[in-house]
Scaffold this motif. Structure first.
Motif, mmCIF file in Angstrom:
data_model
loop_
_atom_site.group_PDB
_atom_site.id
_atom_site.type_symbol
_atom_site.label_atom_id
_atom_site.label_comp_id
_atom_site.label_asym_id
_atom_site.label_seq_id
_atom_site.Cartn_x
_atom_site.Cartn_y
_atom_site.Cartn_z
ATOM 1 N N UNK A 87 0.832 -1.206 0.000
ATOM 2 C CA UNK A 87 0.000 0.000 0.000
ATOM 3 C C UNK A 87 0.866 1.255 0.000
ATOM 4 N N UNK A 88 1.924 1.239 0.789
ATOM 5 C CA UNK A 88 2.818 2.390 0.847
ATOM 6 C C UNK A 88 3.513 2.589 -0.495
ATOM 7 N N UNK A 89 3.950 1.501 -1.110
ATOM 8 C CA UNK A 89 4.626 1.589 -2.406
ATOM 9 C C UNK A 89 3.680 2.174 -3.464
ATOM 10 N N UNK A 90 2.431 1.723 -3.474
ATOM 11 C CA UNK A 90 1.456 2.279 -4.407
ATOM 12 C C UNK A 90 1.286 3.775 -4.177
ATOM 13 N N UNK A 91 1.164 4.166 -2.904
ATOM 14 C CA UNK A 91 1.009 5.584 -2.583
ATOM 15 C C UNK A 91 2.223 6.375 -3.051
ATOM 16 N N UNK A 92 3.412 5.841 -2.808
ATOM 17 C CA UNK A 92 4.644 6.534 -3.153
ATOM 18 C C UNK A 92 4.778 6.730 -4.667
ATOM 19 N N UNK A 93 4.313 5.755 -5.414
ATOM 20 C CA UNK A 93 4.464 5.809 -6.860
ATOM 21 C C UNK A 93 3.387 6.666 -7.546
#
Length: 100
Positions: A87-93
């Motif tokens: 979820x964090x990776x999706x948000x970051x990207x």
């Protein structure tokens, strides 16, 4: 009559563990496992006076709504650390505009 959600969940875990232990990984199929799950039936008895369901096996005493809530809670997948990281990776990207 609904099936007891707690007893059913316990039985499904036992069946899955036994299936994984006995069946080689390359021969495992979701359909076979779901067929085994469909065979699990632990009906609850209705107490007409109080309109509660009673499991003769584990003693669960609940209304239809409570049984539904228990089923939902048991079927809900627990969030793992990897899920949170994804979820964090999706948000970051995401682009900056999408984040706002």
């Amino acid at each position: 009559m609904p099936n007891c959600p707690e007893c059913t969940a316990r039985e499904k875990k036992k069946i899955q563990a036994k299936y994984e232990a006995e069946t080689p990984e390359e021969n495992r199929g979701r359909e076979d496992l779901f067929k085994l799950f469909d065979e699990v039936e632990i009906p609850m008895k209705l107490d007409a006076a109080t309109k509660h369901f009673i499991c003769k096996r584990c003693g669960l005493y609940a209304t239809r709504e409570q049984v539904s809530d228990i089923k939902y809670r048991l079927n809900q997948k627990e969030r793992t650390r990897e899920d949170k990281q994804d979820d964090y990776l999706e948000w970051w990207q995401k682009s900056k505009k999408d984040k706002e």
